[in-house]
Enzyme design. Structure first.
Site, PDB file in Angstrom:
ATOM      1  N   GLU A 193      -9.453  -1.841   5.698  1.00 20.39           N
ATOM      2  CA  GLU A 193     -10.037  -1.557   7.005  1.00 20.39           C
ATOM      3  C   GLU A 193     -11.273  -2.430   7.222  1.00 20.39           C
ATOM      4  O   GLU A 193     -11.814  -3.002   6.264  1.00 20.39           O
ATOM      5  CB  GLU A 193     -10.413  -0.069   7.077  1.00 20.39           C
ATOM      6  CG  GLU A 193      -9.229   0.890   6.912  1.00 20.39           C
ATOM      7  CD  GLU A 193      -8.308   0.936   8.138  1.00 20.39           C
ATOM      8  OE1 GLU A 193      -8.258  -0.038   8.921  1.00 20.39           O
ATOM      9  OE2 GLU A 193      -7.625   1.962   8.298  1.00 20.39           O
ATOM     10  N   ASP A 214       0.822  -1.214   0.000  1.00 22.62           N
ATOM     11  CA  ASP A 214       0.000   0.000   0.000  1.00 22.62           C
ATOM     12  C   ASP A 214       0.855   1.262   0.000  1.00 22.62           C
ATOM     13  O   ASP A 214       2.069   1.196   0.166  1.00 22.62           O
ATOM     14  CB  ASP A 214      -0.956   0.007   1.214  1.00 22.62           C
ATOM     15  CG  ASP A 214      -0.273  -0.436   2.509  1.00 22.62           C
ATOM     16  OD1 ASP A 214       0.973  -0.419   2.553  1.00 22.62           O
ATOM     17  OD2 ASP A 214      -0.985  -0.796   3.467  1.00 22.62           O
ATOM     18  N   ASP A 262      -6.905  -2.733  14.591  1.00 24.61           N
ATOM     19  CA  ASP A 262      -8.321  -2.965  14.256  1.00 24.61           C
ATOM     20  C   ASP A 262      -8.503  -4.199  13.364  1.00 24.61           C
ATOM     21  O   ASP A 262      -9.587  -4.447  12.833  1.00 24.61           O
ATOM     22  CB  ASP A 262      -8.926  -1.729  13.565  1.00 24.61           C
ATOM     23  CG  ASP A 262      -8.226  -1.376  12.250  1.00 24.61           C
ATOM     24  OD1 ASP A 262      -7.270  -2.088  11.858  1.00 24.61           O
ATOM     25  OD2 ASP A 262      -8.630  -0.383  11.615  1.00 24.61           O
ATOM     26  N   HIS A 284      -6.917  -4.782  10.498  1.00 27.11           N
ATOM     27  CA  HIS A 284      -6.722  -4.595   9.052  1.00 27.11           C
ATOM     28  C   HIS A 284      -5.456  -5.304   8.570  1.00 27.11           C
ATOM     29  O   HIS A 284      -4.530  -5.529   9.345  1.00 27.11           O
ATOM     30  CB  HIS A 284      -6.726  -3.106   8.663  1.00 27.11           C
ATOM     31  CG  HIS A 284      -5.516  -2.313   9.075  1.00 27.11           C
ATOM     32  ND1 HIS A 284      -5.585  -0.980   9.422  1.00 27.11           N
ATOM     33  CD2 HIS A 284      -4.212  -2.640   9.182  1.00 27.11           C
ATOM     34  CE1 HIS A 284      -4.372  -0.544   9.712  1.00 27.11           C
ATOM     35  NE2 HIS A 284      -3.527  -1.536   9.578  1.00 27.11           N
TER      36      HIS A 284
HETATM   37  P1  PGA Z   1       2.612  -1.596  12.551  1.00 27.63           P
HETATM   38  O1  PGA Z   1       1.400  -1.575  11.522  1.00 27.63           O
HETATM   39  O2  PGA Z   1       3.547  -2.647  12.081  1.00 27.63           O
HETATM   40  O3  PGA Z   1       3.214  -0.229  12.480  1.00 27.63           O
HETATM   41  O4  PGA Z   1       2.041  -1.913  13.893  1.00 27.63           O
HETATM   42  C1  PGA Z   1       0.861  -2.777  11.085  1.00 27.63           C
HETATM   43  C2  PGA Z   1      -0.290  -2.511  10.141  1.00 27.63           C
HETATM   44  O5  PGA Z   1      -0.964  -1.478  10.259  1.00 27.63           O
HETATM   45  O6  PGA Z   1      -0.545  -3.365   9.269  1.00 27.63           O
END
Ligand code: PGA
Length: 260
Positions: A143, A67, A136, A138
């Site tokens: 999301e 992404d 959350d 995702h």
């Molecule tokens: P993070 O993010 O590794 O910074 O915790 C993970 C994600 O949002 O997929």
């Protein structure tokens, strides 16, 4: 789903690096799906270290990142292209012409999304897809509520994700509201999926996606439908798993079978 509980984040990154090296040894021209965020950082550091020691080469590999933020100017320190350059591409022998990220900077985001899907297909699909998980639930920027069949497209970030990512910016107001992200369907097409989760903030999402129902409200739960998923978690992220003892037993047997 193979759930491997390891002592700490360092052990998770070492095991993840082992899996990358194994994939690259088997097929030097493999297609790697890469992720950004705090979680994969140590894995990238370990891969860079192994490259510098002559243990692995990325020169024939192709990569596709999950992404990118929409609307950040090129070269913005928090753009995911910049992140990948800084933490992996510039520290290894990846060929920049084969390192792909979705383009969130142009006007035709729909066209860019379609092109990205076509490019993954043209490369033969993803052999190993690295994932983190949001608090959350995702995966990539899919999301809660994302279609489990979704493909690359523009997706609005939730307030929680913007809050989680605000630590990388001066303030939450600077965190973009939109992203261009591969879909859950795109991720499920990968041949092997490797999800990493570390720290207590991930414990609830880990339990939900490993042991809860498959639901678009928890996008990572879609991985239950995939044939080859490896989940590497540290003790803190595993803390809420109700069947942790069973996963440990399975791992013991599996290690014996693999002779490690
Ligand atoms: P993070 O993010 O590794 O910074 O915790 C993970 C994600 O949002 O997929």
């Amino acid at each position: 789903m193979r759930v491997v509980i390891l002592e700490d984040a360092a052990a998770v990154s070492n095991r993840a690096a082992d899996i990358f090296c194994h994939t690259l040894r088997k097929r030097p021209d493999c297609v790697l799906g890469l992720a950004t965020g705090g979680t994969p950082l140590k894995t990238y550091q370990e891969l860079a270290r192994r490259y510098q020691n002559g243990e692995v080469s990325f020169s024939d590999a192709t990569s596709f990142n999950l992404d990118e933020y929409v609307g950040l100017p090129a070269g913005h320190p928090q753009s995911y292209r910049q992140f990948m350059h800084e933490h992996l591409f510039s520290c290894t022998d990846f060929d920049a012409s084969r390192c792909h990220l979705p383009d969130g900077s142009g006007n035709d985001l729909k066209g860019a999304s379609e092109q990205y899907e076509s490019a993954i297909l043209a490369a033969g699909g993803i052999d190993l897809q690295l994932l983190g998980i949001g608090s959350d639930g995702h995966i990539a920027f899919n999301e809660p509520g994302s279609s489990l069949a979704s493909r690359t497209r523009v997706k609005a970030l939730t307030q929680q994700t913007r809050q989680d990512n605000a630590r990388f910016f001066q303030s939450i107001d600077e965190v973009p509201r939109l992203s261009i992200t591969v879909g859950i369907g795109t991720i499920l097409d990968a041949k092997h999926i490797l999800l990493l989760a570390t720290g207590e903030k991930k414990a609830s999402a880990v339990r939900a996606f490993v042991e809860g129902p498959v639901t678009s409200m928890l996008p990572a739960s879609a991985l239950q439908m995939h044939r080859h998923v490896t989940v590497l978690v540290d003790e803190a992220a595993a803390a809420w798993l109700s069947r942790a003892d069973y996963y440990r037993q399975v791992e013991e047997v599996q290690s014996e079978l693999e002779g490690s």
